[in-house]
Motif scaffolding. Structure first.
Motif, mmCIF file in Angstrom:
data_model
loop_
_atom_site.group_PDB
_atom_site.id
_atom_site.type_symbol
_atom_site.label_atom_id
_atom_site.label_comp_id
_atom_site.label_asym_id
_atom_site.label_seq_id
_atom_site.Cartn_x
_atom_site.Cartn_y
_atom_site.Cartn_z
ATOM 1 N N UNK A 15 0.867 -1.114 0.098
ATOM 2 C CA UNK A 15 0.089 0.003 0.065
ATOM 3 C C UNK A 15 0.902 1.214 -0.163
ATOM 4 N N UNK A 16 0.425 2.398 -0.371
ATOM 5 C CA UNK A 16 1.255 3.684 -0.556
ATOM 6 C C UNK A 16 1.038 4.119 0.850
ATOM 7 N N UNK A 17 2.082 5.200 1.067
ATOM 8 C CA UNK A 17 1.967 5.746 2.546
ATOM 9 C C UNK A 17 0.478 6.448 2.662
ATOM 10 N N UNK A 18 0.134 7.021 1.399
ATOM 11 C CA UNK A 18 -0.899 7.972 1.489
ATOM 12 C C UNK A 18 -2.223 7.325 1.701
ATOM 13 N N UNK B 11 3.296 12.875 -5.238
ATOM 14 C CA UNK B 11 4.219 13.691 -4.088
ATOM 15 C C UNK B 11 4.889 12.531 -3.348
ATOM 16 N N UNK B 13 4.317 10.875 -0.589
ATOM 17 C CA UNK B 13 3.541 9.996 -0.224
ATOM 18 C C UNK B 13 2.995 9.115 -0.863
ATOM 19 N N UNK B 14 3.095 9.066 -2.138
ATOM 20 C CA UNK B 14 2.618 7.981 -3.070
ATOM 21 C C UNK B 14 3.708 6.797 -3.276
ATOM 22 N N UNK B 15 4.780 6.936 -2.540
ATOM 23 C CA UNK B 15 5.718 5.695 -2.464
ATOM 24 C C UNK B 15 4.964 4.795 -1.447
ATOM 25 N N UNK B 16 5.373 3.696 -1.784
ATOM 26 C CA UNK B 16 4.614 2.192 -1.039
ATOM 27 C C UNK B 16 5.302 2.254 0.238
ATOM 28 N N UNK B 20 9.242 2.831 1.025
ATOM 29 C CA UNK B 20 9.769 3.758 1.813
ATOM 30 C C UNK B 20 10.832 3.192 2.987
ATOM 31 N N UNK B 48 11.513 14.550 3.331
ATOM 32 C CA UNK B 48 10.521 13.374 3.805
ATOM 33 C C UNK B 48 11.446 12.056 3.991
#
Lengths: 268, 268
Positions: A15-18, B11, B13-16, B20, B48
Motif C-alpha cells: 500500500x502507499x503511505x497515502x 508527491x 507519500x505516493x511511495x509504498x 519507503x 521526507x
C-alpha cells in the motif's frame, strides 16, 4: 469521504503511505475480494492496519453500494482494491455513482498487473489490447480472445492475458435455490490457460500461433514469491508456477533487449 | 542490494510502505530525473526521507551505471523512478545488467501513467498500443505515431499518447563544444500535442480523425491537482491544463459507462 485505495499486488506493505494514512483514519474499511487477491488474507491486513476489515464479494459491492455511499456522506470509508482502483469496470462505476450523489471521493493509485507485467522484460509500449481467458466448461468454450491475440501479433504486439477467477460461484444444484451453496474459489493457472490455447491453436488452419510459440507465464507478480517462466506453448501447458494469481503473455515481435531479458526465464 | 523503487505519480507519500522502508535504510539514494517528474522536487523528497537524494540525469544513469552497480555489491542503493520501475526501457536495462553482474535486485512496483490513466473513465482493456508524441522542430516533424492511433481506432481501441519531455537538452550552439550549455526543461502540453495532431489531421485525406474528434487530456494524474478535460481536437488545441506532466487519449469506441464517465470532463 470515500477513499478508493489501491493495495498493489503483493502483501500489506505494498500500500502507499497515502493509502495507509487513509485506511488508518477511516471509520470503516471494506476490502473488495472478487476481482483479484493479494498473497495474504484479511487477517494479515487487519493486523497491519490495527482495525477490522470487512470483506465484500460481488453481491456485497453491487447491492451494498448505496449503503456504502450513504455512510461515506457523513464518515470516512476506505474501499480497498487489489492492484489499482481503476483496474476493474465495477470500480469506475462506483466512483461515478459517488460523484453523481455528491459524495467526495479520493482515489489513491497503485501498481496494477497492467503495468507491473513489464517486470518480465517485455516493454509496455509493445503491448496491444489486453484479453481475458475464461474457464471452459463441457459445453461452453469461448475463444473470441484468440482473435484479439492474433490481431496484436500481426502488428508485432504482445498480448497480456488475464486469467479467470471464480470466487463465490453457486453450485449448479443450488443456482435456482434460495439458499445458495458455493464452489471452492478457482484461479486459472498458466498451465490451464496454455492447455485451452493449445486446443484453439490445433483448430487454427492459418497457424499464426503453434504449439512451439513462445509464451511467458507470470505468477504472484510484485510479491516476494514472484515466479516467471518462459517456454513453448506446449511446455507451458504442463508448467507449475505455484499458487495464484497467474497471468500469461503471448509475445509479438521481440526487440533485442526483450529477448535477452526473457531468456533468463526460459525453460526447455 | 539494488532497490529499484517506483515513486508513483504525485508527491512524496505516493511511495509504498515497502519502498519507503528500502529508502530509509539505504546507504545511497539516487533519483532518476529524465523520463518523468513528480509534482514535488528533490528537496521535498530529502526532507521526507530524512537523507540526501542524488539526482541523476540521462548521462549520469547511463555512464554512472557501472559505479552504481559496484556500490550495490557491498551496500544498499535505492534507485528511485517516478511511476513504476519498468515504465522506461532504460530501467529494464539496468535491472538486467545488475542480474548479469550478480548484484541482488529488488523491484518495488507502483502506479504508472500506463494504468493510472484509467482514472478518466476509459477502461484499460480498451486501450491499444501506446504512442509517444515528440516535439516538432522547424525541420523535423515525425508523424509515425499517427498511423498507430489510426490502427487502434479502426479496432475500436483507445490510444494513450505520452507527451515529450526534454530535460538537459544542449543548446544548438554548444552541441559540438566540450562545455555544454543547456536549454530550460520543456514538457509538451495537451494543447501543443493537439496542435501537432491537428496539422497531421489536416493532411489526412481519409479523415479517420478530424478536428471534431473527441480528445481526453490529463494533467498531473494521481496528484491532488490532477486535471482532466475532454473536448474536440480543435478545442483541446487551445486548452490550458496547467503545469506538467500532461498526456492525452485519442478514444476509440466508447462503451456507455465510458461515455457517462467522460461527460463530466467535457468542455465545449
Amino acid at each position: 469521504m470515500l477513499y478508493v485505495v489501491g493495495l498493489g499486488l503483493g502483501d500489506a506493505k505494498d500500500i502507499t503511505v497515502k493509502g495507509l494514512e487513509a485506511v488508518r483514519q477511516a471509520d470503516r474499511v471494506i476490502l473488495e475480494a472478487y476481482t483479484s487477491i493479494l498473497t495474504i488474507g484479511r487477517e494479515a491486513l487487519e493486523e497491519y492496519y490495527g482495525k477490522p476489515v470487512e470483506v465484500a464479494d460481488r453481491d456485497a459491492v453491487e447491492q451494498g453500494a448505496a449503503e456504502m455511499l450513504e455512510a461515506a456522506k457523513s464518515s470516512d470509508v476506505a474501499f480497498l482494491v487489489v492492484g489499482d482502483p481503476f483496474g476493474a469496470t465495477t470500480h469506475a462505476d462506483l466512483v461515478l455513482r459517488a460523484r453523481n450523489e455528491g459524495v467526495p471521493v479520493q482515489v489513491i493509485h497503485n501498481a496494477s498487473i497492467m503495468n507491473a507485467v513489464a517486470c518480465c522484460g517485455l516493454q509496455l509500449y509493445h503491448f496491444g489490447e489486453t484479453v481475458s481467458i475464461p474457464f471452459w466448461t463441457e459445453t461452453w468454450k469461448p475463444d473470441s480472445f484468440y482473435e484479439k491475440i492474433i490481431k496484436n501479433k500481426s502488428r508485432g504486439l504482445h498480448t497480456l492475458c488475464l486469467l479467470d477467477i471464480q470466487v463465490k460461484e453457486p453450485t449448479p444444484e443450488s443456482i435456482t435455490k434460495k439458499v445458495k451453496q458455493y464452489l471452492p474459489p478457482r484461479f486459472m493457472s498458466v498451465a490451464q490457460a496454455s492447455e485451452q490455447l493449445l486446443k484453439i491453436v490445433e483448430d487454427d488452419c492459418e497457424k499464426v500461433i503453434t504449439e512451439d510459440n513462445l509464451i511467458v507465464g507470470l505468477a504472484r507478480v510484485g510479491s516476494d514469491s514472484q515466479k516467471i517462466m518462459a517456454g513453448s506453448l506446449k511446455t507451458m501447458s504442463v508448467s507449475d508456477l505455484g499458487p495464484p494469481l497467474h497471468c500469461l503473455i503471448v509475445p509479438g515481435e521481440l526487440h533485442p533487449l526483450e529477448t535477452e531479458y526473457v531468456e533468463q526465464y526460459l525453460v526447455k
